[in-house]
Motif scaffolding. Structure first.
Motif, PDB file in Angstrom:
ATOM      1  N   GLU A 177       0.845  -1.199   0.000  1.00  0.00           N
ATOM      2  CA  GLU A 177       0.000   0.000   0.000  1.00  0.00           C
ATOM      3  C   GLU A 177       0.877   1.245   0.000  1.00  0.00           C
ATOM      4  OE1 GLU A 177      -3.308   0.006  -0.271  1.00  0.00           O
ATOM      5  OE2 GLU A 177      -3.366  -2.177  -0.238  1.00  0.00           O
ATOM      6  N   VAL A 178       0.440   2.266  -0.732  1.00  0.00           N
ATOM      7  CA  VAL A 178       1.196   3.510  -0.818  1.00  0.00           C
ATOM      8  C   VAL A 178       0.283   4.658  -0.412  1.00  0.00           C
ATOM      9  CG1 VAL A 178       2.509   5.043  -2.331  1.00  0.00           C
ATOM     10  CG2 VAL A 178       2.523   2.576  -2.748  1.00  0.00           C
ATOM     11  N   ASP A 179       0.752   5.489   0.519  1.00  0.00           N
ATOM     12  CA  ASP A 179       0.022   6.685   0.913  1.00  0.00           C
ATOM     13  C   ASP A 179       0.413   7.809  -0.043  1.00  0.00           C
ATOM     14  OD1 ASP A 179       0.037   9.401   2.513  1.00  0.00           O
ATOM     15  OD2 ASP A 179      -1.454   8.100   3.470  1.00  0.00           O
ATOM     16  N   ASP A 180      -0.583   8.349  -0.754  1.00  0.00           N
ATOM     17  CA  ASP A 180      -0.308   9.375  -1.763  1.00  0.00           C
ATOM     18  C   ASP A 180       0.432  10.578  -1.188  1.00  0.00           C
ATOM     19  OD1 ASP A 180      -1.663   7.714  -3.498  1.00  0.00           O
ATOM     20  OD2 ASP A 180      -3.403   9.024  -3.727  1.00  0.00           O
ATOM     21  N   ALA A 181       0.003  11.062  -0.034  1.00  0.00           N
ATOM     22  CA  ALA A 181       0.630  12.241   0.572  1.00  0.00           C
ATOM     23  C   ALA A 181       2.073  11.954   0.979  1.00  0.00           C
ATOM     24  CB  ALA A 181      -0.188  12.723   1.769  1.00  0.00           C
ATOM     25  N   ASP A 182       2.316  10.779   1.535  1.00  0.00           N
ATOM     26  CA  ASP A 182       3.683  10.396   1.934  1.00  0.00           C
ATOM     27  C   ASP A 182       4.578  10.314   0.703  1.00  0.00           C
ATOM     28  OD1 ASP A 182       2.895  10.251   4.573  1.00  0.00           O
ATOM     29  OD2 ASP A 182       2.885   8.066   4.673  1.00  0.00           O
ATOM     30  N   LEU A 183       4.070   9.728  -0.375  1.00  0.00           N
ATOM     31  CA  LEU A 183       4.856   9.613  -1.600  1.00  0.00           C
ATOM     32  C   LEU A 183       5.172  10.993  -2.172  1.00  0.00           C
ATOM     33  CD1 LEU A 183       6.211   7.935  -3.812  1.00  0.00           C
ATOM     34  CD2 LEU A 183       3.974   7.805  -4.946  1.00  0.00           C
ATOM     35  N   ALA A 184       4.178  11.846  -2.233  1.00  0.00           N
ATOM     36  CA  ALA A 184       4.383  13.201  -2.763  1.00  0.00           C
ATOM     37  C   ALA A 184       5.419  13.950  -1.919  1.00  0.00           C
ATOM     38  CB  ALA A 184       3.069  13.959  -2.791  1.00  0.00           C
ATOM     39  N   ALA A 185       5.343  13.816  -0.599  1.00  0.00           N
ATOM     40  CA  ALA A 185       6.289  14.490   0.292  1.00  0.00           C
ATOM     41  C   ALA A 185       7.705  13.959   0.089  1.00  0.00           C
ATOM     42  CB  ALA A 185       5.852  14.328   1.748  1.00  0.00           C
ATOM     43  N   GLU A 186       7.835  12.649  -0.045  1.00  0.00           N
ATOM     44  CA  GLU A 186       9.155  12.051  -0.261  1.00  0.00           C
ATOM     45  C   GLU A 186       9.761  12.516  -1.575  1.00  0.00           C
ATOM     46  OE1 GLU A 186      12.586   9.854   0.276  1.00  0.00           O
ATOM     47  OE2 GLU A 186      11.031  10.288   1.753  1.00  0.00           O
ATOM     48  N   LEU A 187       8.939  12.588  -2.612  1.00  0.00           N
ATOM     49  CA  LEU A 187       9.454  13.004  -3.917  1.00  0.00           C
ATOM     50  C   LEU A 187       9.777  14.499  -3.950  1.00  0.00           C
ATOM     51  CD1 LEU A 187       7.161  10.921  -6.268  1.00  0.00           C
ATOM     52  CD2 LEU A 187       9.542  10.479  -5.648  1.00  0.00           C
ATOM     53  N   ALA A 188       9.153  15.276  -3.071  1.00  0.00           N
ATOM     54  CA  ALA A 188       9.421  16.717  -3.007  1.00  0.00           C
ATOM     55  C   ALA A 188      10.661  17.046  -2.189  1.00  0.00           C
ATOM     56  CB  ALA A 188       8.205  17.444  -2.430  1.00  0.00           C
ATOM     57  N   SER A 189      11.090  16.083  -1.350  1.00  0.00           N
ATOM     58  CA  SER A 189      12.228  16.357  -0.453  1.00  0.00           C
ATOM     59  C   SER A 189      13.557  16.297  -1.175  1.00  0.00           C
ATOM     60  CB  SER A 189      12.235  15.364   0.700  1.00  0.00           C
ATOM     61  OG  SER A 189      12.502  14.059   0.247  1.00  0.00           O
TER      62      SER A 189
END
Length: 85
Positions: A73-85
């Motif tokens: 399972e992937v949390d969309d917000a967590d993924l977006a935050a990781e890719l923005a860091s």
């Protein structure tokens, strides 16, 4: 002064052809990865004996720049935050 751009992140989704969840997660994360300007690659673990042994039935797995980020399972917000860091 030019703004410093962080390098493009490489996102790999470890999948296998017989995995319905893999298809679902690929569709789920593709727009998030694209919006972040990252590259998404689907990797069929069954095409490589080492990957098949490493991941077994643990697919789909999201790997960002060589580091495992999420499994199943992937949390969309967590993924977006990781890719923005």
């Amino acid at each position: 002064m030019m703004p410093v751009r962080s390098p493009v992140k490489n996102v790999e989704l470890m999948v296998r052809a017989t995995c319905g969840s893999c298809d679902r997660v690929a569709r789920q994360i593709a727009p998030i990865v694209e919006a972040a300007g990252a590259a998404l690659t689907l990797v069929d673990v069954d095409a490589d004996a080492e990957l098949a042994a490493e991941y077994g039935d643990r697919v789909p797995v999201v790997v960002i720049d060589g580091e495992e980020f999420a499994c199943w399972e992937v949390d969309d917000a967590d993924l977006a935050a990781e890719l923005a860091s």
